[in-house]
Design a protein around this motif. Structure first.
Motif, PDB file in Angstrom:
ATOM      1  N   ARG A 110       0.830  -1.193   0.000  1.00  9.55           N
ATOM      2  CA  ARG A 110       0.000   0.000   0.000  1.00  9.55           C
ATOM      3  C   ARG A 110       0.874   1.257   0.000  1.00  9.55           C
ATOM      4  NH1 ARG A 110      -4.659  -0.688   4.293  1.00  9.55           N
ATOM      5  NH2 ARG A 110      -5.654   0.864   2.934  1.00  9.55           N
ATOM      6  N   ASP A 111       0.230   2.406  -0.050  1.00  2.00           N
ATOM      7  CA  ASP A 111       0.924   3.650  -0.358  1.00  2.00           C
ATOM      8  C   ASP A 111       1.958   4.062   0.682  1.00  2.00           C
ATOM      9  OD1 ASP A 111      -0.609   3.712  -2.610  1.00  2.00           O
ATOM     10  OD2 ASP A 111      -1.865   5.414  -2.010  1.00  2.00           O
ATOM     11  N   TRP A 149       6.437  -5.333  -5.304  1.00  2.00           N
ATOM     12  CA  TRP A 149       5.142  -5.840  -4.893  1.00  2.00           C
ATOM     13  C   TRP A 149       5.112  -7.356  -5.074  1.00  2.00           C
ATOM     14  CZ3 TRP A 149       5.952  -1.114  -6.867  1.00  2.00           C
ATOM     15  CH2 TRP A 149       5.177  -0.023  -6.432  1.00  2.00           C
ATOM     16  N   HIS A 191      -4.205  -1.116 -10.902  1.00  4.79           N
ATOM     17  CA  HIS A 191      -3.968  -0.135  -9.835  1.00  4.79           C
ATOM     18  C   HIS A 191      -2.542   0.414  -9.861  1.00  4.79           C
ATOM     19  CE1 HIS A 191      -4.864   1.898  -6.134  1.00  4.79           C
ATOM     20  NE2 HIS A 191      -4.000   1.215  -5.407  1.00  4.79           N
ATOM     21  N   THR A 239      -1.771   4.182 -10.726  1.00  9.23           N
ATOM     22  CA  THR A 239      -2.185   5.100  -9.661  1.00  9.23           C
ATOM     23  C   THR A 239      -1.125   5.180  -8.572  1.00  9.23           C
ATOM     24  OG1 THR A 239      -4.532   4.666 -10.072  1.00  9.23           O
ATOM     25  CG2 THR A 239      -3.938   5.552  -7.906  1.00  9.23           C
ATOM     26  N   GLN A 240      -0.640   4.023  -8.139  1.00  5.96           N
ATOM     27  CA  GLN A 240       0.375   4.025  -7.082  1.00  5.96           C
ATOM     28  C   GLN A 240       1.694   4.626  -7.562  1.00  5.96           C
ATOM     29  OE1 GLN A 240       0.014  -0.211  -5.440  1.00  5.96           O
ATOM     30  NE2 GLN A 240       0.129   1.046  -3.596  1.00  5.96           N
ATOM     31  N   TYR A 298      -5.502  -4.001   0.583  1.00  9.07           N
ATOM     32  CA  TYR A 298      -4.867  -3.528  -0.652  1.00  9.07           C
ATOM     33  C   TYR A 298      -5.797  -3.721  -1.845  1.00  9.07           C
ATOM     34  CZ  TYR A 298      -2.255  -3.878  -4.980  1.00  9.07           C
ATOM     35  OH  TYR A 298      -1.871  -3.748  -6.293  1.00  9.07           O
TER      36      TYR A 298
END
Length: 293
Positions: free
Chosen positions: A136-137, A152, A159, A162-163, A209
Motif C-alpha cells: 500500500r501507499d 510488490w 492499480h 495510480t500508485q 490492498y
C-alpha cells in the motif's frame, strides 16, 4: 524479458543453480528469490555461478536476521558480484510470524530503523541497492524516501499506474512478483493461480490492498466466506476479473503479451513466479523457457 522468481528446494539445490545459469544465458532480466528457505545463501551461490545477470532477495524478512549481521553479508555479496546484487527487505506476513514465534513491531518504523542500521554499518559506498517489499501507499512512500526501489507481490495491474504516481525518481527499481501458469487451458491455469492466492486473500493487509485497488465486492465476499468457514465460497469470491488483474494464466503467447502489458503499466521488472498444471517448479520453469525460446 521478465525476471524470474527462483527457489532452492532441499534436494534440488544444485539443479537450481544450473537453472540460474541457464536463465542468464537465455537473457532473462534477473533472478529474485522469495523468502522460502535461506534466500541469502541462494543469492550467494547465484552470484558465484553467474557473471552478468542481476539478482537479489524478494524478500529477506527483517525479523529473521539482525540488521548488522545481514549488512556484512550484503556488503560482501555486492562487492564480489560487481554490484549485481540487490537487497530486498520486507516484514513478511502474520502466519510466518506466528509460526516462528516472532512478535513484530510497527512495520514502517521497524523497516526504517532496519535500513538505517544497514546503511550505517556498511556505509553508502559499499551498500547494495535496497528494495522494500511494498503493497500500500505508505510503504511505497517509505521506499521512495529511504530505499532504491520497491517490489510488490500479487499486485493488481490496473492499480499500478495510480500508485506509481508516488514515485518521482527515474532510477527507482519497480518490481512485481506475478504468479504465472502457462497452459493453453486457461481455466486450468487459473485454478492453479487461484489456489496460490487463496492464502493471500486470508490476510487482512492484502484484502485491504485489493479493496483500494477496486475489488471491494470481491474482498467483502471473501471476508464473509472466511467468517463462515466456507472455503468453497472463498474460492468463488476470487473472480476471474480479479485473478486476471494480479496473475497470469494462459498460453505462452498470451503470457508474453501480458508481460508486455505489465511493462506498459510502469513495472520495470516483472518477476514471473512460475507454477504449472502438470508439475512443480522445475516443470514450470521448463514451460517458461519454452515460451521465450
Amino acid at each position: 524479458m521478465p525476471a524470474v522468481s527462483l527457489v532452492a528446494m532441499p534436494g534440488r539445490r544444485l539443479r537450481t543453480l544450473e537453472l540460474a545459469k541457464e536463465m542468464e544465458d537465455r537473457g532473462f532480466q534477473g533472478i529474485y528469490g522469495p523468502s522460502f528457505g535461506d534466500v541469502i545463501s541462494l543469492c550467494l551461490s547465484i552470484g558465484h555461478v553467474t557473471e552478468r545477470i542481476p539478482f537479489g532477495s524478494s524478500i529477506q524478512p527483517i525479523y529473521l536476521r539482525p540488521a548488522a549481521d545481514l549488512a556484512a553479508t550484503a556488503s560482501y555479496l555486492a562487492e564480489v558480484t560487481g554490484g549485481r546484487f540487490h537487497l530486498g527487505l520486507g516484514v513478511s506476513h502474520g502466519p510466518v510470524h506466528k509460526r516462528l514465534g516472532i512478535r513484530p513491531g510497527k512495520p514502517l518504523s521497524d523497516t526504517r530503523e532496519y535500513v538505517a542500521t544497514i546503511r550505517k554499518v556498511i556505509g553508502d559506498a559499499a551498500c547494495p541497492p535496497i528494495v522494500l517489499a511494498t503493497l500500500r501507499d505508505k510503504m511505497l512512500q517509505l521506499a521512495v524516501e529511504i530505499g532504491d526501489g520497491a517490489v510488490w507481490a500479487n499486485a493488481s495491474r490496473s492499480h499500478m499506474p495510480t500508485q506509481l504516481k508516488l514515485v518521482d525518481r527515474d532510477d527507482f527499481y519497480i518490481g512485481n512478483m506475478i504468479p504465472t501458469v502457462i497452459d493453453d487451458d486457461r481455466d486450468a491455469a487459473r485454478a492453479v493461480n487461484r489456489k496460490t492466492l487463496t492464502g493471500y486473500v486470508s490476510l487482512p493487509n492484502y484484502r485491504n490492498y485489493w479493496k483500494a485497488a477496486g475489488y471491494v465486492e470481491e474482498m467483502e465476499a471473501v471476508e464473509k466466506a472466511i467468517e463462515a468457514g466456507d472455503q468453497d465460497a472463498v474460492k468463488a469470491a476470487m473472480t476471474d476479473r480479479w485473478l486476471d488483474d494480479c496473475t497470469l494464466s494462459g498460453s505462452a503467447s498470451f503470457v508474453r503479451d501480458e508481460i508486455e502489458a505489465w511493462f506498459d503499466a510502469g513495472v520495470k521488472t516483472p518477476i514471473v513466479v512460475p507454477s504449472s498444471t502438470s508439475g512443480g517448479q522445475l516443470k514450470a520453469i521448463e514451460e517458461l523457457f519454452a515460451a521465450y525460446s
